[in-house]
Write an enzyme that holds these catalytic residues in place. Structure first.
Site, PDB file in Angstrom:
ATOM      1  N   ASP A 227     -62.834  -1.243  26.586  1.00  0.00           N
ATOM      2  CA  ASP A 227     -62.732  -2.549  25.933  1.00  0.00           C
ATOM      3  C   ASP A 227     -62.115  -3.535  26.913  1.00  0.00           C
ATOM      4  OD1 ASP A 227     -62.293  -4.725  24.241  1.00  0.00           O
ATOM      5  OD2 ASP A 227     -61.743  -3.456  22.551  1.00  0.00           O
TER       6      ASP A 227
ATOM      7  N   ARG B 245     -61.925  -6.894  26.275  1.00  0.00           N
ATOM      8  CA  ARG B 245     -61.694  -8.172  25.610  1.00  0.00           C
ATOM      9  C   ARG B 245     -60.271  -8.696  25.821  1.00  0.00           C
ATOM     10  NH1 ARG B 245     -64.093  -6.535  19.818  1.00  0.00           N
ATOM     11  NH2 ARG B 245     -63.141  -4.603  20.493  1.00  0.00           N
TER      12      ARG B 245
END
Ligand code: ZN
Length: 190
Positions: free
Chosen positions: A124, A126
């Site tokens: 991930d 983000r």
């Protein structure tokens, strides 16, 4: 954050209800706040931070649960009041081209986390600075967060999260494996 361009507020009627929308443009990415008229009157509004997933959101992909989560969130927010932040970090922020390459690896049997690692990314990638910027811009310092992802709770460190509301989505034969990896390896509360 500097260098954020902010649009006017416009009306967006949808099949779930009528929202107001306002766009926030970073240097490369444009995000959207989708909110109900009564937002300012709600003490701790329901907020969904939805990460862009073009294949799930627009093409009806059932490889993931993004499209269903997006539409369930819009429907709930239309009814209860609140805001959805459409956060344009496609493919957990690896971008569309890399996401398609990750899907190609998944076709060969890698799971969603392994495929990202093969391409040199974390599971991930983000970040949430612009989300905090948007919440602050609207004066939202406490909220009910609509999410199954505990990392999103941690990522909004300066915002008081009074309640976590789950989004329950039925699995299908195409996304069962994906949902299991999210739950077992990424700590999602499904
Ligand atoms: Zn998706």
């Amino acid at each position: 954050m500097n260098n954020i361009d902010i649009s006017q507020i416009a009306t967006l009627p949808t099949k779930y209800g009528t929202f107001k929308i306002q766009a926030f443009k970073e240097i490369e990415k444009e995000h959207l706040a989708v909110f109900t008229d009564d937002l300012k009157q709600i003490d701790a509004p329901i907020v969904r931070v939805h990460s862009e997933c073009l294949t799930g959101d627009a093409l009806g992909s059932i490889k993931c649960d993004c499209g269903e989560q997006l539409h369930a969130a819009l429907e709930l927010i239309a009814n209860e009041g609140g805001m959805l932040i459409y956060h344009r970090q496609e493919g957990r922020n690896i971008g569309l081209l890399n996401k398609v390459n990750a899907y190609a690896l998944q076709d060969k049997g890698f799971d969603t986390v392994e495929a990202n690692h093969q391409l040199g990314f974390k599971a991930d990638e983000r970040t949430y600075e612009v989300v905090e910027f948007i919440l602050k811009y609207f004066g939202i310092d406490k909220l009910k967060l609509l999410t199954n992802n505990p990392r999103k709770i941690e990522s909004l460190g300066n915002i008081e999260i009074v309640e976590r509301l789950p989004i329950k989505i039925e699995s299908n034969p195409h996304n069962e494996g994906y949902l299991k990896v999210k739950k077992d390896q990424m700590g999602h509360l499904l």
